[in-house]
Design an enzyme around this catalytic site. Structure first.
Site, PDB file in Angstrom:
ATOM      1  N   CYS A  12     -10.929   7.979 -32.989  1.00 30.34           N
ATOM      2  CA  CYS A  12     -10.436   6.926 -33.883  1.00 30.34           C
ATOM      3  C   CYS A  12      -9.193   7.312 -34.656  1.00 30.34           C
ATOM      4  O   CYS A  12      -8.113   6.784 -34.406  1.00 30.34           O
ATOM      5  CB  CYS A  12     -11.564   6.503 -34.818  1.00 30.34           C
TER       6      CYS A  12
ATOM      7  N   GLU B 299     -19.204   8.456 -36.273  1.00 28.31           N
ATOM      8  CA  GLU B 299     -20.081   9.090 -35.286  1.00 28.31           C
ATOM      9  C   GLU B 299     -20.924  10.141 -36.015  1.00 28.31           C
ATOM     10  O   GLU B 299     -20.457  10.819 -36.905  1.00 28.31           O
ATOM     11  CB  GLU B 299     -19.259   9.704 -34.157  1.00 28.31           C
TER      12      GLU B 299
ATOM     13  N   GLY C  12      -9.953  14.811 -35.798  1.00 28.16           N
ATOM     14  CA  GLY C  12      -9.930  14.580 -34.355  1.00 28.16           C
ATOM     15  C   GLY C  12     -10.741  13.335 -34.071  1.00 28.16           C
ATOM     16  O   GLY C  12     -10.879  12.475 -34.931  1.00 28.16           O
TER      17      GLY C  12
ATOM     18  N   GLY D  62      -9.348  21.665 -43.731  1.00 28.10           N
ATOM     19  CA  GLY D  62      -9.808  22.396 -42.553  1.00 28.10           C
ATOM     20  C   GLY D  62      -8.870  22.227 -41.388  1.00 28.10           C
ATOM     21  O   GLY D  62      -7.664  22.117 -41.559  1.00 28.10           O
TER      22      GLY D  62
ATOM     23  N   ASP E  26     -22.141  -3.426 -19.353  1.00 30.50           N
ATOM     24  CA  ASP E  26     -21.098  -2.433 -19.110  1.00 30.50           C
ATOM     25  C   ASP E  26     -20.708  -2.508 -17.640  1.00 30.50           C
ATOM     26  O   ASP E  26     -21.529  -2.887 -16.793  1.00 30.50           O
ATOM     27  CB  ASP E  26     -21.605  -1.021 -19.468  1.00 30.50           C
TER      28      ASP E  26
ATOM     29  N   VAL F  97     -19.586   2.692 -29.907  1.00 31.28           N
ATOM     30  CA  VAL F  97     -19.636   1.539 -30.825  1.00 31.28           C
ATOM     31  C   VAL F  97     -20.556   0.450 -30.284  1.00 31.28           C
ATOM     32  O   VAL F  97     -21.451  -0.039 -30.983  1.00 31.28           O
ATOM     33  CB  VAL F  97     -18.222   0.967 -31.061  1.00 31.28           C
TER      34      VAL F  97
ATOM     35  N   LYS G  30     -16.563  16.780 -34.659  1.00 37.62           N
ATOM     36  CA  LYS G  30     -17.270  16.843 -35.953  1.00 37.62           C
ATOM     37  C   LYS G  30     -18.727  17.114 -35.653  1.00 37.62           C
ATOM     38  O   LYS G  30     -19.177  17.005 -34.510  1.00 37.62           O
ATOM     39  CB  LYS G  30     -17.092  15.521 -36.708  1.00 37.62           C
TER      40      LYS G  30
END
Ligand code: UDX
Ligand code: UDX
Length: 440
Positions: free
Chosen positions: A261, A156, A258, A254, A31, A12, A321
């Site tokens: 989120c 994503e 997953g 399906g 970071d 993100v 995905k």
């Protein structure tokens, strides 16, 4: 042009910071992971997201985007500080806010001028107030600041497009001037901007994700009934989707959902409800159905192969995905574990997520392509609907497999065609498809 600090260069934060830079702002992305920052300075990204690498490099070379591990450096001229650190699932499904706390405290200690602190991460209702208390308590000396909730709605694999073309921008704050200044950052996106209070904005995010997850579990429940009654859930979803009140999106049956989120956000919302004594019956059912889908895939393998002991199963697609390398809570992980527990040997291939897969599923033999994953396999399980699996050379595939079972976890294929090609095919909710095909 505004000066923006983004804390956290994950899926993100890196997209958010890079896109704000691409809109002409001056962005310093921070970071605490030094290796991640050093790599980014060399143009090496920590994540795979289509189009992001080129956008990062372009904005770094233009001087609009830079990276640091120093809060003092990141906040030096900043007017906004976006918190985009992870909020992983904690105990009992409650969101773990330790990283949000760490970021808020570090901002409080390093801020050198009035600041608007923007919660980009998905945080439980009430976190905005909590962040304000932390900052007030941690500041060495009182310095004006405001907290604004600005939840992310990025998928994503399409995160840049989702950032640049949002359906809406949601802002939560009791300080209208601060909310308006954050709104100004989003004006180039030309999307509706809704300004509400902090708690309402935080709830809009959870309610949105939970509703999308509910659509998925709904269509998976319908798929299971379709299978028993001989209807084809793909056509059912198409028929439903013509109704604008329903909409076709997020009705793909399906393996279930997953990622980093939906699983954690539905659990976090259910936890919030439980804590308030409001039993989340629907959310619990959404989670139960989703969890059962992974087991259902394994039972389909057993239905076609019988005992799993000594069998070889190939997984096509490992990421949660397509178009991402993210393996967080990918269904493939649990499916591989169940198959291995039954005594099967599991091999798999993913076009992008191989490095991440090696970390998340060390006992799965990783293959170079789909055909190697099919080599010697008694069954193939489609876990992720990558485009490159849609037009495979099925004759070649069948020639390398030891048996002919295909479990199509993402309903990529036409059952009748797979039947004609000589495969023993199982989809998810695929019954009669108009050609008189029925599952043998
Ligand atoms: C995001 C959102 O923040 C989260 O709310 C949403 O639910 C999922 O997506 P994500 O970007 O996926 O999280 O997190 P992750 O990919 O784990 O990246 C978080 C980054 O924050 C990491 O690079 C980590 O090193 C960094 N971090 C963490 C900090 O910079 N400071 C900290 O104190 C903790
Ligand atoms: C989701 C939300 O879409 C996004 O708005 C939010 O900001 C973050 O969480 P993401 O998790 O990245 O985005 O991907 P998404 O495309 O929503 O898919 C989530 C999961 O649902 C994936 O595992 C996907 O395979 C599954 N899914 C999605 C289905 O099983 N069926 C569908 O019809 C759609």
């Amino acid at each position: 042009m505004k000066n923006i600090c983004v804390v956290g260069v994950g899926y993100v934060g890196l997209v958010t910071g890079t896109c704000f830079a691409d809109l002409g702002n001056r962005v310093t992305a921070l970071d605490i992971n030094e290796e991640r920052i050093e790599n980014l300075k060399r143009g090496v990204l920590p994540i795979y997201e289509p189009g992001l690498e080129e956008m990062v490099k372009r904005n770094v070379s233009s001087g609009r985007l830079s990276f640091t591990t120093s809060y003092a450096e990141a906040l030096r001229d900043a007017e906004f500080a976006f918190i985009a650190v992870g909020t992983p699932e904690g105990v009992d499904g409650e969101a773990d806010l330790q990283y949000v706390r760490a970021a808020a405290e570090a901002i409080a200690e390093a801020m050198a001028a009035p600041l608007i602190i923007v919660n980009k991460s998905t945080v439980p209702v009430g976190t905005g107030d909590w962040v304000a208390e932390i900052v007030r308590a941690k500041q060495p000396a009182p310095m004006p600041f405001s907290v604004v909730s600005c939840p992310e709605f990025l998928r994503e694999g399409s995160a840049i497009a989702d950032f640049m073309n949002p359906a809406r921008t949601i802002l939560g704050s009791l300080d209208h001037d601060a909310a308006n200044r954050v709104a100004d950052l989003h004006l180039p996106l030309r999307a509706p901007i809704l300004v509400v209070d902090l708690r309402t904005a935080e709830m809009i995010k959870y309610a949105s994700n939970a509703f999308l997850a509910t659509k998925i579990s709904f269509i998976n429940e319908i798929a299971n009934v379709c299978e028993a009654l001989g209807a084809d859930v793909k056509e059912v979803a198409t028929g439903m989707g013509f109704d604008p009140r329903i909409g076709r999106q997020f009705l793909d049956a399906g393996l279930g959902y997953g990622g980093s989120c939906f699983p954690k956000d539905v659990k976090a919302l259910a936890h919030m409800a439980n804590v308030q004594g409001k039993h989340p019956q629907l959310l619990q059912a959404v989670m139960d159905i989703n969890h059962d889908q992974r087991r259902l895939v394994v039972s389909k393998v057993r239905e076609l192969l019988g005992d799993l002991d000594g069998k070889v199963i190939g997984l096509l697609g490992l990421a949660f995905k397509p178009n991402t390398d993210d393996m967080r809570d990918a269904p493939s992980i649990e499916i591989a574990q169940h198959l291995q527990t039954g005594g099967a040997r599991v091999q798999g291939y993913d076009p992008v997520a191989m490095t991440a897969a090696g970390r998340h599923m060390p006992r799965v033999r990783l293959c170079e392509d789909a055909y190697e994953a099919a080599n010697g396999a008694d069954a193939l399980v489609i876990c992720t609907e990558w485009n490159e699996f849609k037009q495979l050379d099925f004759e070649r595939l069948k020639g390398t497999m030891r048996d002919t079972a295909i479990i199509d976890g993402r309903n990529l294929y036409d059952p009748a065609q797979m039947h004609r090609l000589g495969f023993r095919y199982r989809g998810m909710g695929r019954g009669y498809n108009g050609n008189g095909y029925s599952q043998p």
